[in-house]
Write a protein that holds these residues in place. Sequence first.
Motif, PDB file in Angstrom:
ATOM      1  N   THR A 220     -20.095 -52.915  37.807  1.00 41.88           N
ATOM      2  CA  THR A 220     -18.884 -52.091  37.769  1.00 41.88           C
ATOM      3  C   THR A 220     -19.229 -50.616  37.952  1.00 41.88           C
ATOM      4  O   THR A 220     -18.460 -49.870  38.563  1.00 41.88           O
ATOM      5  N   THR A 221     -20.398 -50.194  37.446  1.00 47.08           N
ATOM      6  CA  THR A 221     -20.828 -48.807  37.659  1.00 47.08           C
ATOM      7  C   THR A 221     -21.054 -48.536  39.130  1.00 47.08           C
ATOM      8  O   THR A 221     -20.639 -47.498  39.671  1.00 47.08           O
ATOM      9  N   ARG A 222     -21.742 -49.451  39.798  1.00 50.42           N
ATOM     10  CA  ARG A 222     -21.991 -49.265  41.238  1.00 50.42           C
ATOM     11  C   ARG A 222     -20.681 -49.235  42.023  1.00 50.42           C
ATOM     12  O   ARG A 222     -20.520 -48.451  42.957  1.00 50.42           O
TER      13      ARG A 222
ATOM     14  N   THR B 173      -5.943 -44.142  28.223  1.00 49.46           N
ATOM     15  CA  THR B 173      -6.389 -45.202  29.113  1.00 49.46           C
ATOM     16  C   THR B 173      -6.532 -44.602  30.504  1.00 49.46           C
ATOM     17  O   THR B 173      -6.523 -43.377  30.658  1.00 49.46           O
ATOM     18  N   THR B 174      -6.663 -45.434  31.521  1.00 54.11           N
ATOM     19  CA  THR B 174      -6.762 -44.950  32.901  1.00 54.11           C
ATOM     20  C   THR B 174      -5.545 -45.413  33.690  1.00 54.11           C
ATOM     21  O   THR B 174      -4.845 -46.348  33.297  1.00 54.11           O
TER      22      THR B 174
ATOM     23  N   ASP C 256     -15.618 -56.964  28.581  1.00 52.86           N
ATOM     24  CA  ASP C 256     -15.637 -58.427  28.474  1.00 52.86           C
ATOM     25  C   ASP C 256     -14.825 -59.064  29.599  1.00 52.86           C
ATOM     26  O   ASP C 256     -15.220 -60.093  30.168  1.00 52.86           O
ATOM     27  N   LEU C 257     -13.686 -58.462  29.918  1.00 61.93           N
ATOM     28  CA  LEU C 257     -12.834 -59.002  30.976  1.00 61.93           C
ATOM     29  C   LEU C 257     -13.555 -58.977  32.323  1.00 61.93           C
ATOM     30  O   LEU C 257     -13.480 -59.937  33.102  1.00 61.93           O
ATOM     31  N   ALA C 258     -14.268 -57.873  32.594  1.00 58.17           N
ATOM     32  CA  ALA C 258     -15.012 -57.770  33.849  1.00 58.17           C
ATOM     33  C   ALA C 258     -16.146 -58.786  33.905  1.00 58.17           C
ATOM     34  O   ALA C 258     -16.409 -59.390  34.951  1.00 58.17           O
ATOM     35  N   GLU C 259     -16.838 -58.985  32.776  1.00 52.92           N
ATOM     36  CA  GLU C 259     -17.933 -59.955  32.748  1.00 52.92           C
ATOM     37  C   GLU C 259     -17.413 -61.367  32.981  1.00 52.92           C
ATOM     38  O   GLU C 259     -18.048 -62.173  33.669  1.00 52.92           O
TER      39      GLU C 259
ATOM     40  N   HIS D 288     -11.490 -57.181  36.763  1.00 54.12           N
ATOM     41  CA  HIS D 288     -12.637 -56.261  36.667  1.00 54.12           C
ATOM     42  C   HIS D 288     -12.270 -54.812  36.959  1.00 54.12           C
ATOM     43  O   HIS D 288     -13.046 -53.901  36.667  1.00 54.12           O
ATOM     44  N   LEU D 289     -11.089 -54.556  37.527  1.00 52.16           N
ATOM     45  CA  LEU D 289     -10.759 -53.209  37.980  1.00 52.16           C
ATOM     46  C   LEU D 289     -10.666 -52.179  36.855  1.00 52.16           C
ATOM     47  O   LEU D 289     -11.153 -51.051  37.011  1.00 52.16           O
ATOM     48  N   PRO D 290     -10.030 -52.486  35.700  1.00 49.64           N
ATOM     49  CA  PRO D 290      -9.995 -51.466  34.639  1.00 49.64           C
ATOM     50  C   PRO D 290     -11.380 -51.004  34.219  1.00 49.64           C
ATOM     51  O   PRO D 290     -11.600 -49.797  34.014  1.00 49.64           O
ATOM     52  N   ALA D 291     -12.334 -51.913  34.078  1.00 49.98           N
ATOM     53  CA  ALA D 291     -13.695 -51.526  33.677  1.00 49.98           C
ATOM     54  C   ALA D 291     -14.334 -50.611  34.709  1.00 49.98           C
ATOM     55  O   ALA D 291     -15.107 -49.707  34.366  1.00 49.98           O
TER      56      ALA D 291
END
Length: 738
Positions: free
Chosen positions: A573-575, A522-523, A561-564, A545-548
């Motif tokens: 999230t990429t940006r 994981t991170t 899914d959690l971030a969405e 959204h932070l983990p994604a």
Amino acid sequence: MGSCIICGTSVDGRICELHEEDVVFEFRGTQPDELTPGRYYRGTVDGYAEFGVFVDIGDHVTGLLHKSELDQRLDSLDWDAGDTVFVQVKGVRDNGNIDLGWSIRQDESSFRGTLVDDPEADAEYLAEEDEAGNAHGGATDGSSPASAEREEGTDDEAGDDGATESAEPAETGVGAGNATESGESEKAEESAPRAGAVAAQTEDRPARAGSVDDRSEGAGAAAGEAEAGETPAAEDGDDAESVDGTPTFEQVTIDSLADRVGERVRVEGEVVTARQTSGPTVFELRDETGTVDCAAFEEAGVRAYPEAGEGDIVRLEGEVERRRGELQVETEGLVVLEDEERDTVTQRMDEAMLQRARPDEVDPLAADPAVESALEGVRDAATAVRRAVLEGRPVIVRHSATADGYLAGVALERATLPLVREHNTGADAEYHYFDRRPLEGSVYDMDDATGDVTDMLSNRARHDEQFPLFVFLAAGGTAESQDALDLLGVYGARRVLVDEQEVDADIAETVDVLATPDEGETTATALAATLAAHVNGDAREELRHLPAVSFWEETPEEYVDLAEEAGSGAEETTRMREAVALEAYYQSYEDKRELVADLLYGEGDLVEHVSEQFRERMSAEVETAEANIGTREVGGETVLVLDTDAYTHRYEFPPDRLLLDELYRRHREEAAALFGVGTDEAFVRGDVDVRTLVERAQEDAPEAGLDARGAREGRVEFLAGEREAAQEALLAALAESL
């Protein structure tokens, strides 16, 4: 010669050089050149201009607090004309213009003393000396003339119970005469406890019957018969009385004081700080329910109860009052508890504090086997952080200056700051009690630890601050951090380590709390976000959204899914990840709290603007690197080799480790490993144990000084003069490792 009003050191004046910035001055002069640069002064807001705020320091003396000196936008200041503010005099120009600086302390109680700066009298003196009618300049031996006059023949007139705030002062002494003529001023009421507190503490008259001092001396039959810690019953709102009619004190907890203003109470707890002001000694007392300031007055600027210091367990009695809107206990008696009494109170506080600090069962943000295997450690870490906040202990977060490191630190920051604000009333509490300090890599070395220890010792000496709790997020987990962690341990500073990878065995035994997965990958952000959600459950929604954001590739669907659900799709999230990675590189040692928060929680075009810079700079660097990358056949496998000194822009974004990460993601299908070599360091990307690699290479290049100090980042250090030998030895070792 006089003595410092804070520490008592002999000085030429009233404040020593070490504590000069801890004192605020009231200016009595009329000319700008009479001000002393570097000092903090009380002033009033005169008005606003486009470029700053004009502040009156004294009669016909006005300075400019330029907007560049503020720690916030000029238009966000809530100051109105006439408001009292505190500023630092930076300098006085030849034309009389005064340059002012910002003070993070915007409440007089945040300073440790107040002095009058009176150029006409060529002196500095305590405000109480002036209020008492003494000549400007007063005594220079560190004593207060006002207090000296109070001691002359006033005890008999105070009565057995001591004078109350509304009682007329004795008519002996200049100070008493002035008070009789003008009445007690509000300022005088706020600067010193009621006279009864003074009477209870003087050596030449007995303390109240039934007080702490009576019981400790064995005085009073009723007190002598009572068991230690027991208190006669008292009706709420009334002073209880013992059988002989003298006041007693009801034992209470600090969280109940708001409902007991005007009552006499007894509180048992730990002295968090003991600071000497220009008036009373102020003890910050903590029990299992909260903290409160307790003012004890011997005489102006003189330490009351010198036997009680930081860390002592005490029993304190006094009257609950409100001063400047804050609760305060006006101390009438205090004793330091010993042996069984001390142990009983300590155990009670520890058990209650642990119960308050420990979160309920930990519920991960999403299904993540690695995080789930670390939940017990996460719960222990959350308990440690929550307890530090409840105790008024600063929390220092150390994390790497990477996107994952910053995101992990921000997760804990978002959860902890609301608790800090809730439990500390100071305007700058969130900056004083929580600090993120990024590290250049994942190693916490002696340079880092020396800086931290220096800061915490200085803060204790200057501000009576408790030693902080250190939280390491994906940093400090390898043997290279051992000496630095040990240095913190020498001073008793607690260390919490949260790491997404397995840590070295010696480190696991060194830290006080460890949270690390037993299985899976994981991170650091995924772990830290789960930790943060249990430090403060109200922050859970902000963390989703932070983990994604922290995964560079193959983001688990659960986190997507959690971030969405939180309103952040894959592109967003990429940006965010790209923007944080770029800003993490610049001023890497700064937390950039507000900027990073804007990137992750703000609105507008900021994220797109910064992430576009990331893509442009990364693309240009990758293009240059790919045009100059070479290949080597090592043990039947292809290894890509890049001279990072020759074919990257050193000291520009992206850094070598980030560039090599991107190159490896693009080319790992065609090569088993990527090897980047610079002047005195090399980076290895691939399925390789860097420490084993270095051990093998050392046999072929014993003079190269090969060191796997940055093994977590796949970084190897060597002597610049042995670069060629180090490179060949590492490539040969790769043949055995792949």
